[in-house]
Design a protein around this motif. Structure first.
Motif, mmCIF file in Angstrom:
data_model
loop_
_atom_site.group_PDB
_atom_site.id
_atom_site.type_symbol
_atom_site.label_atom_id
_atom_site.label_comp_id
_atom_site.label_asym_id
_atom_site.label_seq_id
_atom_site.Cartn_x
_atom_site.Cartn_y
_atom_site.Cartn_z
ATOM 1 N N PRO A 51 0.811 -1.235 0.000
ATOM 2 C CA PRO A 51 0.000 0.000 0.000
ATOM 3 C C PRO A 51 0.833 1.269 0.000
ATOM 4 O O PRO A 51 0.503 2.228 -0.701
ATOM 5 C CB PRO A 51 -0.842 -0.136 1.282
ATOM 6 N N TRP A 52 1.932 1.306 0.780
ATOM 7 C CA TRP A 52 2.746 2.508 0.821
ATOM 8 C C TRP A 52 3.532 2.698 -0.468
ATOM 9 O O TRP A 52 3.737 3.826 -0.925
ATOM 10 C CB TRP A 52 3.683 2.471 2.026
ATOM 11 N N GLU A 53 3.981 1.610 -1.057
ATOM 12 C CA GLU A 53 4.704 1.712 -2.328
ATOM 13 C C GLU A 53 3.793 2.271 -3.413
ATOM 14 O O GLU A 53 4.183 3.181 -4.156
ATOM 15 C CB GLU A 53 5.233 0.333 -2.728
ATOM 16 N N LEU A 54 2.577 1.750 -3.498
ATOM 17 C CA LEU A 54 1.631 2.248 -4.499
ATOM 18 C C LEU A 54 1.288 3.705 -4.244
ATOM 19 O O LEU A 54 1.208 4.506 -5.190
ATOM 20 C CB LEU A 54 0.365 1.389 -4.479
ATOM 21 N N PHE A 55 1.107 4.061 -2.977
ATOM 22 C CA PHE A 55 0.769 5.447 -2.648
ATOM 23 C C PHE A 55 1.854 6.398 -3.124
ATOM 24 O O PHE A 55 1.571 7.416 -3.769
ATOM 25 C CB PHE A 55 0.567 5.595 -1.132
ATOM 26 N N TRP A 56 3.125 6.096 -2.827
ATOM 27 C CA TRP A 56 4.198 7.017 -3.171
ATOM 28 C C TRP A 56 4.475 7.033 -4.664
ATOM 29 O O TRP A 56 4.864 8.082 -5.206
ATOM 30 C CB TRP A 56 5.464 6.674 -2.387
ATOM 31 N N ILE A 57 4.285 5.926 -5.352
ATOM 32 C CA ILE A 57 4.425 5.951 -6.814
ATOM 33 C C ILE A 57 3.397 6.892 -7.421
ATOM 34 O O ILE A 57 3.713 7.742 -8.268
ATOM 35 C CB ILE A 57 4.273 4.528 -7.391
ATOM 36 N N LEU A 58 2.145 6.771 -6.984
ATOM 37 C CA LEU A 58 1.078 7.627 -7.525
ATOM 38 C C LEU A 58 1.236 9.066 -7.043
ATOM 39 O O LEU A 58 0.996 10.012 -7.802
ATOM 40 C CB LEU A 58 -0.284 7.071 -7.112
ATOM 41 N N PHE A 59 1.653 9.245 -5.793
ATOM 42 C CA PHE A 59 1.793 10.594 -5.238
ATOM 43 C C PHE A 59 2.889 11.362 -5.962
ATOM 44 O O PHE A 59 2.656 12.476 -6.466
ATOM 45 C CB PHE A 59 2.099 10.495 -3.741
ATOM 46 N N TYR A 60 4.081 10.789 -6.022
ATOM 47 C CA TYR A 60 5.194 11.495 -6.655
ATOM 48 C C TYR A 60 4.970 11.611 -8.162
ATOM 49 O O TYR A 60 5.253 12.658 -8.762
ATOM 50 C CB TYR A 60 6.509 10.763 -6.368
ATOM 51 N N GLY A 61 4.469 10.541 -8.783
ATOM 52 C CA GLY A 61 4.173 10.605 -10.211
ATOM 53 C C GLY A 61 3.100 11.633 -10.530
ATOM 54 O O GLY A 61 3.206 12.379 -11.513
ATOM 55 N N GLY A 62 2.083 11.704 -9.677
ATOM 56 C CA GLY A 62 1.009 12.677 -9.899
ATOM 57 C C GLY A 62 1.495 14.103 -9.803
ATOM 58 O O GLY A 62 1.126 14.956 -10.616
ATOM 59 N N PHE A 63 2.351 14.385 -8.821
ATOM 60 C CA PHE A 63 2.854 15.748 -8.691
ATOM 61 C C PHE A 63 3.872 16.083 -9.777
ATOM 62 O O PHE A 63 3.988 17.247 -10.175
ATOM 63 C CB PHE A 63 3.451 15.962 -7.298
ATOM 64 N N THR A 64 4.608 15.093 -10.258
ATOM 65 C CA THR A 64 5.486 15.347 -11.411
ATOM 66 C C THR A 64 4.655 15.769 -12.613
ATOM 67 O O THR A 64 4.985 16.726 -13.317
ATOM 68 C CB THR A 64 6.297 14.078 -11.751
#
Length: 479
Positions: free
Chosen positions: A200-213
């Motif tokens: 869950p944390w890996e998916l969250f940070w992939i989407l979070f950082y990718g989304g803000f990029t």
């Protein structure tokens, strides 16, 4: 008696409109910026840094180092693996020094030549440059992109927009995936990606950082630099009249105006600026550098490359827009005088402090011990009498092996006559591991004074006698 309200509806309506106009002046609607592609020496340097930073970012996590990746920030185990080094939470000193070096580097380069970081190496600039390159390859040059946005929706426009947004999204997700790959072993993360079994944390940070990029580099772009970045706001405090900044030379350029190629400016009573507007078209934040220094300028020097090309076509000297200083512009200094004033006391102090910090950081890494020992006195039993009439204290040793190979260690104690330590047998600590060892230190009662005495516990590696730690602790003898 109050006076009746004699204000007419027409007057009230005009005041309402005036208030609305005032509100409109306090809020500016965003005008989308369509930066024009530019080539030149500064553009080349920007792309060199784009390639350098992204090759390091995307490639370093895949670089193997023994049985692990070269750089792994393992937050679960609280260990940072960086090539051959293993850093523990106790090594936060090195992180503090690194952050101080980064801050002083920012001060130094800003005082020398303005917003070099923003224009060439800031992630916002780097990813915006990449996203704009993708946009140009899919939608075309500046005029084609403007025309496409003005068109009504069609299958062609929908296809181009979908391709652009899809490419942006793929790059953003890969960026988020790469970032997480520095905290979770990238090989394991790649296997999880194939089966889509992320934690869950890996998916969250992939989407979070990718989304803000995606949001910052693809959608907001110049708004991040103009309204969100604090560096744009306090940069003026770090400038002085001898700071190199991108400057338009009004004395040479004004009055501006169009003319045919090869026409001497004086013959038409104009300056060198032909008012082509290309310097504005290439600006990623959409400002006109001819209006003077502005906080929105990120120092990318795109306007210098563009203006130099125009000057070259007109057979005029280059440098109408250039890197120079306020004092140099006023006093018409040459390159030698500019360099002499750039190397002023403030810069020399920054440079001296920065060099000293870098030397301290390198020295600290070079002399860093690969063994760490914490000695904790057992508070449940302060002291006791044991066999042979000796007085014993109990200690807990936390032994950290900061290398990536198993090591055997031996114990010894000193500081008082007749001192003994048990168990006095070698023990092993796993690679990049730690082990808790409980020992008993005993001394004859007459070897010390009642109360607290100083003793030393030494832990030494059996495979390398130079690797040892000698820790001081208190030994209590009862009254």
């Amino acid at each position: 008696m109050s006076q009746p309200d004699t204000q007419s509806p027409k007057s009230a309506d005009s005041q309402s409109k005036a208030g609305q106009e005032l509100d409109d002046t306090l809020y500016a609607v965003r005008q989308k910026v369509y930066p024009r592609a530019v080539s030149g020496r500064f553009a080349t340097w920007r792309w060199i840094l784009v390639w350098a930073t992204q090759v390091i970012f995307y490639g370093l996590c895949w670089l193997p180092w023994g049985d692990r990746q070269a750089v792994l920030l393992d937050l679960v185990e609280r260990k940072f693996y960086i090539f051959g080094w293993v850093f523990w939470p106790q090594d936060v000193f090195f992180l503090a020094i690194l952050l101080i070096i980064s801050a002083y580097s920012l001060f130094f380069f800003t005082a020398v030549a303005g917003r070099l970081w923003c224009g060439y190496a800031c992630p916002q600039t780097v990813y915006t440059e990449i996203f704009m390159w993708i946009e140009e390859k899919i939608e075309g040059n500046r005029s084609k992109r403007m025309k496409l946005d003005q068109e009504s929706m069609s299958a062609r426009k929908l296809g181009l927009k979908a391709a652009k947004f899809g490419a942006w999204g793929a790059l953003s997700l890969w960026t988020g995936f790469t970032l997480v790959g520095y905290f979770t072993p990238i090989q394991d993360l790649f296997k999880e990606a194939l089966s889509f079994s992320f934690g869950p944390w890996e998916l969250f940070w992939i989407l979070f950082y990718g989304g803000f990029t995606y949001l910052f580099a693809g959608v907001m772009r110049e708004q991040v630099c103009k309204y969100m970045c604090p560096y744009a706001r306090f940069q003026g405090v770090m400038f002085d009249p001898d700071t190199l900044v991108i400057t338009y030379d009004p004395e040479r350029g004004e009055p501006r105006g169009p003319r045919r190629k090869g026409v001497e400016p004086k013959s038409v009573a104009k300056g060198d600026c032909v008012d082509c507007g290309i310097c504005v078209q290439v600006c990623p934040t959409g400002i006109d550098i001819r209006n003077g220094m502005q906080y929105e300028c990120i120092g990318c020097a795109a306007c210098i490359d563009a203006c130099d090309q125009v000057m070259e076509k007109m057979n005029y000297p280059k440098g109408l827009i250039r890197y120079t200083t306020e004092n140099a512009m006023k006093r018409h200094w040459g390159r030698r005088e500019i360099i002499g004033h750039v190397m002023r006391p403030r810069i020399l102090i920054y440079a001296g402090v920065l060099i000293a910090l870098c030397i301290a950081f390198v020295w600290g890494l070079a002399t860093r011990s690969t063994l760490r020992v914490d000695v904790i006195k057992d508070r449940s039993t302060l002291s006791r009498e044991v066999e042979g009439g000796l007085i014993a204290n109990v200690y807990n040793l936390q032994v950290m092996n900061m290398t990536e190979k198993p090591r055997r260690f031996a114990l010894s104690a000193s500081g008082m006559d007749g001192i003994k330590i048990t168990p006095n047998v070698p023990f092993e600590v796993d690679p990049a591991g730690h082990r808790s060892v409980t020992v008993e230190v005993a001394v004859p009662p007459e070897s010390g004074k009642p109360g607290s005495n100083t003793v030393y516990i030494e832990v030494k590696a059996l495979d390398d006698e130079t690797v040892s730690v000698r820790e001081k602790t208190a030994f209590l003898i009862p009254q």
